[in-house]
Write a protein that holds these residues in place. Structure first.
Motif, short mmCIF file in Angstrom:
data_model
loop_
_atom_site.label_atom_id
_atom_site.label_comp_id
_atom_site.label_asym_id
_atom_site.label_seq_id
_atom_site.Cartn_x
_atom_site.Cartn_y
_atom_site.Cartn_z
N GLU A 1 12.73 10.00 -6.51
CA GLU A 1 12.50 10.89 -7.26
C GLU A 1 11.44 11.94 -6.96
N GLN A 2 10.93 12.22 -5.29
CA GLN A 2 10.10 12.96 -5.59
C GLN A 2 10.36 14.43 -5.68
N PRO A 3 11.40 15.31 -4.86
CA PRO A 3 12.28 14.60 -4.54
C PRO A 3 12.83 14.80 -3.23
N ASP A 4 13.07 13.80 -2.13
CA ASP A 4 13.04 13.89 -0.90
C ASP A 4 14.62 13.28 -0.79
N LEU A 5 15.18 13.98 -0.71
CA LEU A 5 16.91 13.06 -0.65
C LEU A 5 17.16 12.27 0.91
N GLY A 6 16.54 13.72 1.70
CA GLY A 6 16.78 13.23 2.75
C GLY A 6 15.58 11.97 3.46
N THR A 7 14.65 12.16 3.28
CA THR A 7 14.20 10.91 3.60
C THR A 7 14.59 9.65 3.53
N ALA A 8 14.77 9.58 2.10
CA ALA A 8 15.13 8.33 0.85
C ALA A 8 16.72 7.56 1.72
N LEU A 9 17.32 8.91 2.26
CA LEU A 9 18.77 8.39 2.77
C LEU A 9 18.30 7.71 4.72
N ALA B 1 0.50 -1.28 0.00
CA ALA B 1 0.14 0.24 -0.14
C ALA B 1 0.47 1.27 0.31
N SER B 2 1.55 1.32 0.26
CA SER B 2 2.68 2.82 0.49
C SER B 2 3.52 2.46 -0.64
N ILE B 3 3.91 1.44 -1.07
CA ILE B 3 4.83 1.71 -2.60
C ILE B 3 3.02 2.22 -3.60
N VAL B 4 2.25 1.62 -3.68
CA VAL B 4 0.94 2.29 -4.61
C VAL B 4 0.74 3.44 -3.85
N MET B 5 1.02 4.48 -3.32
CA MET B 5 1.16 5.43 -2.42
C MET B 5 1.62 5.88 -3.09
N LEU B 6 3.22 5.70 -3.32
CA LEU B 6 4.56 6.94 -3.52
C LEU B 6 4.54 6.80 -5.10
N VAL B 7 3.74 5.69 -5.70
CA VAL B 7 3.87 6.03 -7.03
C VAL B 7 2.79 6.81 -7.85
N ALA B 8 1.58 6.52 -7.40
CA ALA B 8 0.53 7.31 -6.67
C ALA B 8 0.40 8.99 -7.25
N LEU B 9 1.93 9.23 -6.35
CA LEU B 9 2.17 10.96 -5.83
C LEU B 9 2.84 10.77 -6.70
N LEU B 10 3.49 10.13 -7.10
CA LEU B 10 4.67 10.86 -8.53
C LEU B 10 3.63 11.23 -9.90
N GLY C 1 3.10 17.29 -8.40
CA GLY C 1 3.12 18.55 -7.42
C GLY C 1 3.77 19.83 -8.22
N ASP C 2 3.29 20.78 -7.32
CA ASP C 2 3.99 22.13 -7.45
C ASP C 2 5.71 22.31 -7.59
N GLY C 3 5.82 23.12 -8.64
CA GLY C 3 7.24 23.32 -9.05
C GLY C 3 7.45 22.14 -9.08
N GLY C 4 7.52 21.11 -9.73
CA GLY C 4 8.26 19.56 -9.95
C GLY C 4 8.33 18.94 -8.68
N VAL C 5 8.07 19.67 -7.47
CA VAL C 5 7.93 18.16 -6.05
C VAL C 5 6.20 17.56 -6.06
N ALA C 6 6.92 16.46 -5.94
CA ALA C 6 5.60 15.58 -5.00
C ALA C 6 5.23 14.86 -3.99
N ARG C 7 5.37 16.01 -2.66
CA ARG C 7 5.89 15.34 -1.60
C ARG C 7 4.88 14.95 -1.12
N PRO D 1 3.49 10.30 2.47
CA PRO D 1 3.31 9.19 2.29
C PRO D 1 4.61 8.28 2.55
N SER D 2 5.89 9.37 2.63
CA SER D 2 7.03 8.74 2.36
C SER D 2 7.36 8.36 3.97
N GLU D 3 7.02 9.63 4.99
CA GLU D 3 6.55 9.68 5.92
C GLU D 3 6.43 8.37 6.35
N PRO D 4 5.60 7.63 6.77
CA PRO D 4 5.07 6.62 7.27
C PRO D 4 5.75 4.82 6.96
#
Length: 368
Positions: free
Chosen positions: A157-165, A81-90, A94-100, A111-114
């Motif tokens: 890809e969202q991009p959110d490098l801090g959460t990804a790391l 379910a979390s993967i589906v949410m991340l794919v749906a988000l992309l 979002g605004d200015g190419g940011v989709a978080r 969605p990236s937090e949970p």
């Protein structure tokens, strides 16, 4: 994985109230800091922060009554379910190419937090099903690498490098605790260092600017280095005991950016000094130590790995934020758990504490 039937009174007695108490103290500190950040007003941040804290505490108590065995059963569906949410988000964008964030009915959700919780549950479920004799085979670790790599790339890809790391480092910690041999860990580190040039070429311009500012903070103090320069000034001016509540000049005069989120630790340092900052770190130490202690008291491997994963997640939250605002790491956008303003991050922390509570209530050794 068998579990005993636990009554209501037994559940209440087994709840780790000390963790809930420490979490409550941190939420109160956060509410007071946000009250100061808005120049002595409960709006727009402090009141909402307190309400979210009450909702989070309720989540912990509700999870205490949910059989931990159900979390093992639902670990993989929650991950999917979390993967589906991340794919749906992309896909939505979002605004200015940011989709978080996803906004639904006036509620903004990240969605990236949970997803951090979903990945650690899935990894714990996977390793719980593996025989110990297979833990030395490299093939055993290929599925976990895929389970971590997919959400990692989606969040980058969202991009959110801090959460990804943070997600990647938390996953590596679970692999290590599960039994990953040292040689594989060292090989992974060498591979990661070798891939730095490739990773650098994939960074956005603002991310490269943050790294360059980290390496040379004085190069552009009025531009890319403004945040960290003001943060250091505020921390240093706080001294040992601070300037007093509502008396921080850097924060009250709005020289300090993002004082209600990523740089709230700096604002507290300016108003309450080194003593205030160290007291907060002491509270986090109590919380993380309490979670890791519970990991040694639960029965199943799934519960042990899950509790360790939550403890590592909390540690990474604190470490990255404090290192970031003190100039020891590049600015990556990481909240201070339970203190920074931000509903999704706070509820994710409470969700993790609720899972630990469910584990210690329902997954206990046969003989205590």
């Amino acid at each position: 994985m068998k579990s005993e039937t636990v009554g209501i009174l037994q559940t209440i007695l087994r709840i780790p109230w000390h963790l809930l108490f420490v979490a409550g103290v941190l939420v109160v500190i956060g509410a007071m800091a946000l009250y100061s950040a808005s120049e002595g007003s409960w709006a727009p941040w402090a009141g909402r922060h307190a309400i979210r804290g009450a909702i989070g505490a309720s989540m912990v108590l509700i999870l205490a009554f949910i059989n931990f065995r159900l979390l093992r059963i639902w670990a993989y569906p929650i991950y999917m379910a979390s993967i589906v949410m991340l794919v749906a988000l992309l896909a939505v964008g979002g605004d200015g190419g940011v989709a978080r964030w996803i906004t639904f009915g006036g509620f903004t959700f990240q969605p990236s937090e949970p997803t951090k919780i979903a990945v650690l549950l899935a990894l714990a479920r996977y390793f719980d099903s593996q025989p110990l004799e297979r833990m030395r085979s490299v093939l055993t670790y290929l599925p976990p690498l895929v389970m971590t790599g997919v959400p990692f790339m989606l969040i980058v890809e969202q991009p959110d490098l801090g959460t990804a790391l943070a997600l990647a480092l938390g996953s590596v910690a679970i692999l290590f605790v599960a039994g990953l041999p040292w040689r594989y860990l060292l090989a992974s580190i060498v591979l990661g260092v070798s891939a730095v040039p490739v990773l650098w070429s994939q960074l956005h311009d603002y991310q490269k600017a943050r790294v360059m500012t980290f390496l040379n903070p004085g190069a552009d103090q009025l531009g890319a280095g403004y945040q960290i320069t003001q943060s250091k000034i505020a921390l240093g001016s706080g001294g040992m005991f601070g300037k007093g509540f509502l008396m921080g000049s850097q924060s009250q005069l709005n020289y300090l950016p993002e004082k209600q989120t990523d740089f709230v630790f700096t604002m507290i340092g300016e108003e309450f000094g080194l003593v205030g900052n160290m007291s907060i770190l002491g509270l986090y130490l109590l919380m993380i130590g309490g979670v890791l202690t519970i990991s040694m008291r639960v029965k199943s491997r799934f519960a042990q790995l899950t509790c360790v994963g939550v403890g590592v997640m909390l540690f990474l939250y604190v470490f990255v934020n404090v290192a970031m605002v003190t100039g020891l790491l590049p600015v990556v956008g990481a909240p201070l758990p339970l203190i920074s303003y931000g509903g999704t991050a706070m509820l994710t922390v409470f969700l993790g504490l609720g899972i630990v509570t469910s584990a210690v209530v329902h997954d206990r050794p046969d003989v205590e």
